[in-house]
Design a protein around this motif. Structure first.
Motif, PDB file in Angstrom:
ATOM      1  N   LEU A 145     -75.031 -60.865  14.409  1.00  0.00           N
ATOM      2  CA  LEU A 145     -75.330 -59.495  13.664  1.00  0.00           C
ATOM      3  C   LEU A 145     -76.409 -58.878  14.574  1.00  0.00           C
ATOM      4  O   LEU A 145     -77.498 -59.382  14.688  1.00  0.00           O
ATOM      5  CB  LEU A 145     -75.654 -59.756  12.347  1.00  0.00           C
ATOM      6  CG  LEU A 145     -74.621 -60.020  11.209  1.00  0.00           C
ATOM      7  CD1 LEU A 145     -74.858 -60.133   9.997  1.00  0.00           C
ATOM      8  CD2 LEU A 145     -73.101 -59.325  11.671  1.00  0.00           C
ATOM      9  N   ASN A 146     -76.203 -57.697  15.094  1.00  0.00           N
ATOM     10  CA  ASN A 146     -77.076 -56.701  15.546  1.00  0.00           C
ATOM     11  C   ASN A 146     -76.727 -55.533  14.812  1.00  0.00           C
ATOM     12  O   ASN A 146     -75.826 -55.506  14.021  1.00  0.00           O
ATOM     13  CB  ASN A 146     -77.161 -56.791  16.960  1.00  0.00           C
ATOM     14  CG  ASN A 146     -75.775 -56.383  17.574  1.00  0.00           C
ATOM     15  OD1 ASN A 146     -74.924 -55.754  17.132  1.00  0.00           O
ATOM     16  ND2 ASN A 146     -75.532 -56.869  18.776  1.00  0.00           N
ATOM     17  N   VAL A 147     -77.577 -54.332  15.382  1.00  0.00           N
ATOM     18  CA  VAL A 147     -77.293 -53.082  14.574  1.00  0.00           C
ATOM     19  C   VAL A 147     -75.752 -52.762  14.585  1.00  0.00           C
ATOM     20  O   VAL A 147     -75.203 -51.943  13.717  1.00  0.00           O
ATOM     21  CB  VAL A 147     -78.272 -52.025  15.175  1.00  0.00           C
ATOM     22  CG1 VAL A 147     -77.968 -51.632  16.480  1.00  0.00           C
ATOM     23  CG2 VAL A 147     -78.182 -50.776  14.351  1.00  0.00           C
ATOM     24  N   GLU A 164     -86.610 -55.602  11.296  1.00  0.00           N
ATOM     25  CA  GLU A 164     -86.464 -54.382  10.289  1.00  0.00           C
ATOM     26  C   GLU A 164     -84.851 -54.474   9.925  1.00  0.00           C
ATOM     27  O   GLU A 164     -84.635 -54.304   8.833  1.00  0.00           O
ATOM     28  CB  GLU A 164     -86.875 -53.152  11.021  1.00  0.00           C
ATOM     29  CG  GLU A 164     -88.050 -52.849  11.285  1.00  0.00           C
ATOM     30  CD  GLU A 164     -88.457 -53.563  12.547  1.00  0.00           C
ATOM     31  OE1 GLU A 164     -89.721 -53.650  12.803  1.00  0.00           O
ATOM     32  OE2 GLU A 164     -87.604 -53.663  13.261  1.00  0.00           O
ATOM     33  N   LEU A 165     -84.061 -54.849  10.753  1.00  0.00           N
ATOM     34  CA  LEU A 165     -82.577 -54.858  10.614  1.00  0.00           C
ATOM     35  C   LEU A 165     -82.457 -56.294   9.609  1.00  0.00           C
ATOM     36  O   LEU A 165     -81.494 -56.155   8.716  1.00  0.00           O
ATOM     37  CB  LEU A 165     -81.687 -55.047  11.988  1.00  0.00           C
ATOM     38  CG  LEU A 165     -80.249 -55.160  11.494  1.00  0.00           C
ATOM     39  CD1 LEU A 165     -79.589 -54.038  10.656  1.00  0.00           C
ATOM     40  CD2 LEU A 165     -79.465 -55.190  12.753  1.00  0.00           C
ATOM     41  N   LEU A 166     -83.204 -57.301   9.970  1.00  0.00           N
ATOM     42  CA  LEU A 166     -82.853 -58.481   9.227  1.00  0.00           C
ATOM     43  C   LEU A 166     -83.198 -58.355   7.939  1.00  0.00           C
ATOM     44  O   LEU A 166     -82.642 -58.884   6.873  1.00  0.00           O
ATOM     45  CB  LEU A 166     -83.988 -59.587   9.964  1.00  0.00           C
ATOM     46  CG  LEU A 166     -83.788 -60.885   9.117  1.00  0.00           C
ATOM     47  CD1 LEU A 166     -82.565 -61.572   9.212  1.00  0.00           C
ATOM     48  CD2 LEU A 166     -84.435 -62.024   9.881  1.00  0.00           C
ATOM     49  N   THR A 167     -84.439 -57.593   7.434  1.00  0.00           N
ATOM     50  CA  THR A 167     -84.686 -57.337   6.083  1.00  0.00           C
ATOM     51  C   THR A 167     -83.514 -56.476   5.493  1.00  0.00           C
ATOM     52  O   THR A 167     -83.343 -56.901   4.316  1.00  0.00           O
ATOM     53  CB  THR A 167     -85.847 -56.306   6.154  1.00  0.00           C
ATOM     54  OG1 THR A 167     -87.143 -57.228   6.668  1.00  0.00           O
ATOM     55  CG2 THR A 167     -86.632 -56.074   4.795  1.00  0.00           C
ATOM     56  N   ALA A 216     -91.271 -65.389  14.595  1.00  0.00           N
ATOM     57  CA  ALA A 216     -92.265 -65.866  13.841  1.00  0.00           C
ATOM     58  C   ALA A 216     -91.812 -64.846  12.501  1.00  0.00           C
ATOM     59  O   ALA A 216     -91.777 -65.380  11.192  1.00  0.00           O
ATOM     60  CB  ALA A 216     -93.660 -65.414  14.013  1.00  0.00           C
ATOM     61  N   ARG A 217     -91.578 -63.538  12.789  1.00  0.00           N
ATOM     62  CA  ARG A 217     -91.608 -62.575  11.665  1.00  0.00           C
ATOM     63  C   ARG A 217     -90.024 -62.666  10.868  1.00  0.00           C
ATOM     64  O   ARG A 217     -90.055 -62.805   9.848  1.00  0.00           O
ATOM     65  CB  ARG A 217     -91.626 -61.091  12.181  1.00  0.00           C
ATOM     66  CG  ARG A 217     -91.409 -60.165  11.091  1.00  0.00           C
ATOM     67  CD  ARG A 217     -92.377 -60.232   9.927  1.00  0.00           C
ATOM     68  NE  ARG A 217     -92.037 -59.233   8.837  1.00  0.00           N
ATOM     69  CZ  ARG A 217     -92.203 -59.399   7.464  1.00  0.00           C
ATOM     70  NH1 ARG A 217     -92.489 -60.646   7.050  1.00  0.00           N
ATOM     71  NH2 ARG A 217     -91.903 -58.641   6.604  1.00  0.00           N
TER      72      ARG A 217
END
Length: 379
Positions: free
Chosen positions: A121-123, A159-162, A188-189
């Motif tokens: 999954l990407n944008v 941001e997309l992961l969230t 890390a994020r």
């Protein structure tokens, strides 16, 4: 073998998982898997406690799932956990979903998948998932018992992961995580987001496609000085496995030596100490001075419309960056064949949206072409 409890199902999963994207081959043809050797590798892993095996529809151009099915079907179904993935980019309709999923079950010789993921999954691919009903389809298969645990693999920004974890319900997620990408791709994020949302993490690319197993000599010297008996790969595997929310660490093993080394690391696993983390940071700093291209050799960018062997070119160039051996660079470059070298890039940019590492591929190919022409004129 060190085990982790998967809370959603209370299963015991081996901390080392066997990734099937880089199985041993008898030739350059990705479909030409060395099945005899790969079978011995799987059997050795199982004998030593590995019970998590990961494959996907496109691996080895479709042959990975077939091999995994033939090999694992020799063992009791309840002795292993099998993961595969829905290729989001190939889905155009509901009929595609049924056809692909049923084909995967048949190739893998199973009635259900223990772990099943929306792949890569990407944008762009997340947009496909939302438009074509991929998530709803997988959820339905989970209710039917065809999927035990539902997840996704991810290659994009935090941001997309969230968004992904908040807009749908998942059981786990798979991300690229290693000590190079901890900051480089903000792993890390990503790890923090998944942990905060209660999603166990499957780690892919812990050795970054072999990059962290073949470090520069200066980096290797730092690791050897700290522990002469530990391989560079074992440091990378332990970095990922030391994170408490990691469910399993997938390693795409290509030979028996890699299997034995990884099994030994996880059979005697102990988390990194603070001093060992400092050692890794020192080795990473030394490695970064080599200025290599962060390619993992996943080959998602292939086939190139202009015929360039993009991963082959990058691998050959990276080796030069590490050892500065211009003659070896020229020899390896010649082996690729003139028609597959960087000079044939036409800057069509077809590769750019496919690269999980977000490499500026045409720009880097142009740099390599210029470097090669300069070096080879001097040898």
């Amino acid at each position: 073998m060190e085990k982790r409890i998967f809370a959603a199902g209370a299963e015991e999963l081996s901390l080392l998982g066997f990734g099937s994207m880089r199985l041993p081959q008898r030739s350059e043809d990705p479909t030409d898997i060395d099945e005899a050797l790969a079978t011995r590798m799987f059997d050795y892993a199982i004998e030593n406690g590995v019970n998590y095996f990961d494959t996907a529809y496109p691996y080895h151009r479709g042959e990975s799932e077939r091999f995994v099915g033939r090999t694992l079907s020799r063992h009791p179904r309840d002795s292993y956990h099998l993961a595969s993935k829905m290729p989001t980019w190939l889905v155009k309709s509901e009929a595609d979903l049924e056809r692909i999923f049923n084909e995967q079950l048949e190739k893998c010789r199973v009635d259900y998948f223990d772990f099943y993921l929306a792949h890569n999954l990407n944008v762009d691919y997340y947009d496909i998932l939302r438009r074509t009903g991929i998530y709803e389809f997988m959820s339905r298969k989970k209710k039917e018992g065809k999927i035990r645990h539902l997840g996704f693999s991810f290659h994009d920004r935090p941001e997309l992961l969230t968004r992904i974890v908040e807009e749908h319900e998942w059981d786990f997620a798979q991300i690229q995580l290693n000590y190079l990408d901890w900051e480089l791709q903000n792993a890390a994020r990503q790890y923090e987001i998944l942990t905060d949302h209660g999603l166990p993490v499957v780690v892919m690319e812990p050795v970054r496609g072999g990059t962290l197993a073949t470090l520069s000599e200066s980096a290797c010297q730092i690791l050897r000085a700290a522990d002469p008996s530990a391989s560079p790969a074992s440091w990378a595997i332990r970095f990922a496995a030391s994170l408490p929310n990691v469910m399993t660490v997938l390693s795409g093993m290509s030979n028996m030596e890699q299997v034995q080394d990884n099994v030994a690391t996880m059979n005697a696993f102990f988390p990194l100490t603070e001093r060992e983390r400092e050692v890794i940071a020192e080795a990473l700093h030394a490695f970064k001075l080599a200025s290599t291209i962060p390619c993992t050799g996943c080959r998602y960018c292939m086939d190139c419309p202009a015929g360039v062997d993009i991963p082959g070119v990058f691998a050959t160039y990276n080796q030069y960056c590490i050892n500065k051996n211009a003659i070896a660079f020229e020899t390896g470059y010649d082996v690729l064949g003139a028609e597959h070298q960087a000079s044939h890039c036409v800057n069509c940019k077809a590769c750019l949206p496919k690269c999980p590492q977000h490499i500026a591929i045409p720009d880097r190919l142009r740099e390599i072409d210029q470097t090669a022409k300069k070096l080879f004129s001097q040898t």
